[in-house]
Design a protein around this motif. Structure first.
Motif, PDB file in Angstrom:
ATOM      1  N   LEU A 449       0.997  -1.401   0.144  1.00  0.00           N
ATOM      2  CA  LEU A 449       0.548  -0.062  -0.187  1.00  0.00           C
ATOM      3  C   LEU A 449       0.961   1.097   0.034  1.00  0.00           C
ATOM      4  CD1 LEU A 449      -2.338  -0.823   3.144  1.00  0.00           C
ATOM      5  CD2 LEU A 449      -2.642  -0.785   0.064  1.00  0.00           C
ATOM      6  N   SER A 450       0.187   2.401  -0.675  1.00  0.00           N
ATOM      7  CA  SER A 450       0.403   3.300  -0.102  1.00  0.00           C
ATOM      8  C   SER A 450      -0.142   4.552   1.041  1.00  0.00           C
ATOM      9  CB  SER A 450       0.363   4.230  -1.509  1.00  0.00           C
ATOM     10  OG  SER A 450       2.216   3.915  -2.296  1.00  0.00           O
ATOM     11  N   VAL A 451       0.240   4.976   1.498  1.00  0.00           N
ATOM     12  CA  VAL A 451      -0.286   5.719   2.753  1.00  0.00           C
ATOM     13  C   VAL A 451       0.183   6.711   3.179  1.00  0.00           C
ATOM     14  CG1 VAL A 451      -1.151   5.406   5.081  1.00  0.00           C
ATOM     15  CG2 VAL A 451      -1.109   3.088   4.033  1.00  0.00           C
ATOM     16  N   VAL A 452      -0.980   7.642   3.215  1.00  0.00           N
ATOM     17  CA  VAL A 452      -1.452   9.271   3.627  1.00  0.00           C
ATOM     18  C   VAL A 452      -1.737   9.898   4.191  1.00  0.00           C
ATOM     19  CG1 VAL A 452      -1.633  11.185   2.815  1.00  0.00           C
ATOM     20  CG2 VAL A 452      -0.778  10.495   1.161  1.00  0.00           C
ATOM     21  N   PHE A 453      -1.327  10.706   5.932  1.00  0.00           N
ATOM     22  CA  PHE A 453      -1.741  10.517   6.710  1.00  0.00           C
ATOM     23  C   PHE A 453      -1.827  12.702   6.529  1.00  0.00           C
ATOM     24  CE2 PHE A 453      -1.821   6.891   9.006  1.00  0.00           C
ATOM     25  CZ  PHE A 453      -2.963   6.795   9.421  1.00  0.00           C
ATOM     26  N   THR A 454      -3.282  13.410   7.135  1.00  0.00           N
ATOM     27  CA  THR A 454      -3.223  14.663   7.559  1.00  0.00           C
ATOM     28  C   THR A 454      -3.266  15.205   8.328  1.00  0.00           C
ATOM     29  OG1 THR A 454      -4.592  15.389   6.508  1.00  0.00           O
ATOM     30  CG2 THR A 454      -3.460  14.654   4.461  1.00  0.00           C
ATOM     31  N   ASP A 455      -2.902  16.620   8.544  1.00  0.00           N
ATOM     32  CA  ASP A 455      -3.529  17.059   9.703  1.00  0.00           C
ATOM     33  C   ASP A 455      -2.971  18.495   9.705  1.00  0.00           C
ATOM     34  OD1 ASP A 455      -3.926  17.151  12.031  1.00  0.00           O
ATOM     35  OD2 ASP A 455      -2.132  17.096  13.439  1.00  0.00           O
ATOM     36  N   VAL A 456      -3.842  19.039  10.336  1.00  0.00           N
ATOM     37  CA  VAL A 456      -3.927  21.201  10.310  1.00  0.00           C
ATOM     38  C   VAL A 456      -3.374  21.145  11.374  1.00  0.00           C
ATOM     39  CG1 VAL A 456      -5.288  22.716  10.436  1.00  0.00           C
ATOM     40  CG2 VAL A 456      -6.318  20.331   9.420  1.00  0.00           C
ATOM     41  N   GLU A 457      -2.482  21.864  11.489  1.00  0.00           N
ATOM     42  CA  GLU A 457      -1.122  22.234  12.693  1.00  0.00           C
ATOM     43  C   GLU A 457      -1.674  23.104  13.432  1.00  0.00           C
ATOM     44  OE1 GLU A 457       3.151  24.360  12.067  1.00  0.00           O
ATOM     45  OE2 GLU A 457       1.482  25.843  10.926  1.00  0.00           O
ATOM     46  N   ASN A 458      -1.957  23.171  14.486  1.00  0.00           N
ATOM     47  CA  ASN A 458      -2.548  24.525  15.766  1.00  0.00           C
ATOM     48  C   ASN A 458      -4.317  23.863  15.252  1.00  0.00           C
ATOM     49  OD1 ASN A 458      -0.297  24.998  16.741  1.00  0.00           O
ATOM     50  ND2 ASN A 458       0.086  26.561  15.542  1.00  0.00           N
ATOM     51  N   PHE A 459      -4.360  23.131  15.264  1.00  0.00           N
ATOM     52  CA  PHE A 459      -6.434  23.064  14.776  1.00  0.00           C
ATOM     53  C   PHE A 459      -6.690  23.149  16.387  1.00  0.00           C
ATOM     54  CE2 PHE A 459     -10.324  20.711  14.303  1.00  0.00           C
ATOM     55  CZ  PHE A 459     -11.147  21.460  13.473  1.00  0.00           C
ATOM     56  N   THR A 460      -6.293  22.215  17.230  1.00  0.00           N
ATOM     57  CA  THR A 460      -7.069  23.028  18.904  1.00  0.00           C
ATOM     58  C   THR A 460      -6.728  23.614  19.061  1.00  0.00           C
ATOM     59  OG1 THR A 460      -5.685  20.281  19.450  1.00  0.00           O
ATOM     60  CG2 THR A 460      -6.911  21.880  20.713  1.00  0.00           C
ATOM     61  N   THR A 461      -5.782  24.853  19.069  1.00  0.00           N
ATOM     62  CA  THR A 461      -5.797  26.640  19.189  1.00  0.00           C
ATOM     63  C   THR A 461      -6.910  27.215  18.508  1.00  0.00           C
ATOM     64  OG1 THR A 461      -3.570  26.751  19.639  1.00  0.00           O
ATOM     65  CG2 THR A 461      -4.789  28.370  19.323  1.00  0.00           C
ATOM     66  N   ILE A 462      -7.573  26.513  17.553  1.00  0.00           N
ATOM     67  CA  ILE A 462      -7.785  27.501  16.620  1.00  0.00           C
ATOM     68  C   ILE A 462      -9.423  26.728  16.554  1.00  0.00           C
ATOM     69  CG2 ILE A 462      -8.736  27.067  13.737  1.00  0.00           C
ATOM     70  CD1 ILE A 462      -6.098  26.576  13.144  1.00  0.00           C
ATOM     71  N   ALA A 463      -9.117  25.776  16.979  1.00  0.00           N
ATOM     72  CA  ALA A 463     -11.282  25.143  18.095  1.00  0.00           C
ATOM     73  C   ALA A 463     -11.566  25.899  18.355  1.00  0.00           C
ATOM     74  CB  ALA A 463     -11.292  23.881  17.743  1.00  0.00           C
ATOM     75  N   GLU A 464     -10.489  25.859  19.808  1.00  0.00           N
ATOM     76  CA  GLU A 464     -11.415  26.995  21.005  1.00  0.00           C
ATOM     77  C   GLU A 464     -11.945  27.800  20.864  1.00  0.00           C
ATOM     78  OE1 GLU A 464      -7.428  26.732  23.213  1.00  0.00           O
ATOM     79  OE2 GLU A 464      -8.007  24.486  24.609  1.00  0.00           O
ATOM     80  N   SER A 465     -11.142  29.047  19.667  1.00  0.00           N
ATOM     81  CA  SER A 465     -11.095  30.219  19.632  1.00  0.00           C
ATOM     82  C   SER A 465     -12.018  31.069  18.251  1.00  0.00           C
ATOM     83  CB  SER A 465      -9.900  31.103  19.207  1.00  0.00           C
ATOM     84  OG  SER A 465      -9.538  31.042  18.091  1.00  0.00           O
ATOM     85  N   THR A 466     -13.036  29.041  18.090  1.00  0.00           N
ATOM     86  CA  THR A 466     -13.735  29.692  16.585  1.00  0.00           C
ATOM     87  C   THR A 466     -15.107  29.193  17.624  1.00  0.00           C
ATOM     88  OG1 THR A 466     -11.768  29.122  15.312  1.00  0.00           O
ATOM     89  CG2 THR A 466     -13.896  29.218  14.286  1.00  0.00           C
ATOM     90  N   ASP A 467     -16.351  29.707  16.469  1.00  0.00           N
ATOM     91  CA  ASP A 467     -17.563  29.127  16.892  1.00  0.00           C
ATOM     92  C   ASP A 467     -18.069  28.068  16.182  1.00  0.00           C
ATOM     93  OD1 ASP A 467     -20.312  28.950  15.229  1.00  0.00           O
ATOM     94  OD2 ASP A 467     -20.133  30.189  17.080  1.00  0.00           O
TER      95      ASP A 467
END
Length: 633
Positions: A449-467
């Motif tokens: 297989l070829s496998v790809v993982f992605t992630d968003v940098e500082n998503f937790t911080t963004i989530a805490e300050s966004t509606d």
């Protein structure tokens, strides 16, 4: 003997249905056969028009070029231009930049003739006959009129830079351009003239000459020779099905284009010393001759003939609408199965559906059967849409009969369920499940297989300050952009994990070059992420910087979970390392990190930068980490 009402109605319906079914099947066969022939006819007519357009355009462009040359002062206003004249350089540029031109020449009223011939058009035997030295690229022929009746030829052999290599003189060559058809036709018409096909004295190929009277102080004619083998390429390139046989010919039967024109010309030359060109009578292809004979016998332009193996071939014979070649025709022949494959399969499926519907209709009366049949046919069509996972209609098929109404509702519900299911599970898995091509048992297999993982940098911080609602909408838009990029390269979306995505290639469908597909996908996803981020910034939303980890290797892929709920996913060290590579982007301030295996298998298609050799978290062996920079152009 008396019959019950049910048996009577059933027997009557059976007779009606069988009769109707046979009529419909026969009608369907006839209609589909007509459709096949119509499709073939339209296709062949389109090919004929495109061939005529290309040949006509080639001749028209050559006419413009000849008219241009006829007005050039270095040709039209100068007596006997020599090798130091600009005309020779113009001739060279034309031969160098235009494929299919054999030579360019000009003849004057006093008998002087100048020709530039491309050596590459000559066969080894012809080069030997002309005494062509090594390194010669062009042959410059000049005929200078001498004493009355004497027309000596001075032949110079030039290299690519138009420097003379050697020269020879033929005192009694005797070529008088003023007596040649190309010269006489142009003088007679006072406009550009296009000759009939004839055999070249130099190369032995079939030529067409376009010539025009000089428009200047000097009297004479300029001409360009076009090799008609180019027309055969036009015909072959325009065929819409692979096995099409295409032959173009003049009104007198002379071949204008044929897939094996060169071999026919050589065979004609070996059989006779004459300058005659191949004709329809010289064809070895029995199908073409049979088609022409059938067309003449039945006075029709389209029809069909059988070959010696029993296969049926459709033909079309029609005029080539080329103004300069009145009477030219083209014969197009293609095997019927090349056009009828899908239609015949549709016909067989239609027959099976008709039999199934007929079995359903038997227990009802003939009047009710007529009404119910329309409803069942509609429901059957909706059921067939299940496999394609199309968007279901707004409401189910209705009926006054409870069972039919329930069936319509069940199919509609199944459509909605399958459609909704395909939004939560990779579409390819759903298709394979519907076709019973995939097991629903728990278990897996080891597979590359070829496998790809992605992630968003500082998503937790963004989530805490966004509606939350706004964040959900933004994240969905972001996932849509990435998903489109992954699916475009054939990826299987395994799952969304919060702000992360797991994707793999080569399962459930095997894929060639799945490593390269994964690399292209992450590059496209990064670009898609940048595009959507620009929209976010314009709307005052925070950016989602995406990090990617890519690995390839053997993993276990299959159904994981319980008998009540399972997930098609991949497990193993290969998957874990892809996730760890994504996390390592934080340490190296990179966006896309790949393993050494990815770099090795992707080859030279992509550009990589070596980052480090490290032991990823949870791993026991060191791995060399590379940054995927981009795809090489």
């Amino acid at each position: 003997m008396t019959l019950s009402f049910r048996l009577t109605i059933t027997s009557l319906v059976m007779v009606i249905l069988v009769t109707l079914a046979l009529m419909l099947i026969g009608l369907q066969y006839r209609i589909l056969t007509i459709a096949v022939h119509t499709s073939a006819g339209d296709s062949m007519a389109s090919v004929s028009e495109r061939v005529a357009t290309r040949i006509d355009a080639r001749l028209a462009n050559t006419v413009k070029l000849v008219n241009f040359l006829s007005a050039i002062p270095s040709i039209a206003d100068q007596r006997r231009p020599g090798v130091d004249n600009q005309a020779i350089e113009l001739f060279r540029m034309i031969l160098e930049q235009a494929e299919g031109y054999e030579s360019v020449y000009v003849g004057y009223a006093d008998g002087y003739w100048l020709q530039l011939l491309r050596v590459s058009e000559l066969t080894p035997e012809q080069r030997q006959m002309f005494q062509t030295p090594d390194g010669a690229v062009y042959i410059l022929n000049q005929v200078f009129p001498g004493a009355p009746g004497q027309l000596p030829l001075f032949r110079r052999f030039l290299d690519a830079d138009m420097q003379m290599i050697s020269e020879i003189t033929i005192p009694h060559f005797g070529y008088d351009a003023r007596t040649r058809p190309w010269y006489l036709d142009a003088k007679a018409h006072h406009t550009a003239a296009i000759s009939r096909p004839y055999r070249s004295y130099a190369s032995g190929e079939s030529l067409i000459t376009v010539s025009a009277e000089l428009d200047g102080v000097m009297l004479g004619v300029v001409g360009i020779d076009i090799q008609t083998v180019e027309f055969s390429h036009f015909v072959s390139e325009q065929a819409e099905v692979e096995n099409t046989v295409s032959v173009a010919y003049m009104a007198d039967g002379t071949l204008l284009a044929h897939p094996q024109y060169s071999s026919l010309l050589a065979k004609k030359l070996s059989a006779s010393d004459s300058a005659a060109l191949p004709t329809i009578a010289d064809l070895d292809d029995g199908l073409v001759k049979d088609a022409l004979a059938d067309s003449r016998e039945k006075a029709r332009e389209a029809g069909g003939v059988h070959d010696d193996k029993g296969s049926y071939w459709l033909y079309r014979i029609g005029p080539l609408h080329i103004p300069d070649f009145p009477g030219a025709h083209i014969v197009l022949i293609a095997e019927e199965t090349d056009f009828a494959g899908d239609i015949r399969r549709l016909q067989w499926r239609g027959f099976l559906v008709a039999c199934a519907i007929g079995a359903i209709f038997l227990p009802v009366s003939w009047f009710a059967a007529s009404r119910i049949s329309r409803q069942l046919l509609a429901i059957t069509d909706e059921a067939n849409r299940l496999q394609t996972m199309q968007t279901p209609p707004d409401r189910p098929i209705g009926s006054l009969i409870k069972e039919i109404r329930n069936l319509g509702e069940a199919v509609h519900l199944a459509q909605k369920a399958i459609w909704s299911f395909s939004r939560f599970v990779p579409s390819e898995l759903v298709r394979r499940l519907l076709k019973d091509e995939m097991s629903t048992e728990i278990g897996g297999v080891r597979q590359g297989l070829s496998v790809v993982f992605t992630d968003v940098e500082n998503f937790t911080t963004i989530a805490e300050s966004t509606d939350p609602n706004l964040l959900m909408s933004q994240t969905s838009r972001y996932f849509s952009a990435l998903t489109d990029a992954f699916l475009a390269e054939g990826g299987t979306i395994d799952k969304f994990i919060g702000d992360a995505v797991m994707v793999f290639w080569n399962a459930p469908e095997p894929q060639d070059d799945h490593v390269k597909s994964a690399c292209r996908a992450v590059l496209a996803a990064r670009e898609a992420s940048e595009t959507i981020n620009r929209q976010f910034e314009a709307e005052g939303l925070p950016r989602f910087r995406t990090r990617f980890g890519v690995n390839t290797g053997v993993a276990v892929v299959g159904n994981l979970g319980s008998s009540e709920r399972m997930n098609y996913t991949a497990l193993g060290n290969t998957v874990n390392l892809a996730a760890r590579l994504e996390s390592l982007n934080k340490e190296y301030d990179t966006d896309i990190l790949v393993s050494e295996a990815v770099r090795d298998q992707a080859g030279d298609t992509f550009t990589f930068r070596k980052v480090d050799r490290t032991i990823a978290k949870g791993m026991t062996h060191a791995t060399t980490v590379y940054e995927l920079v981009g795809e090489q152009k």
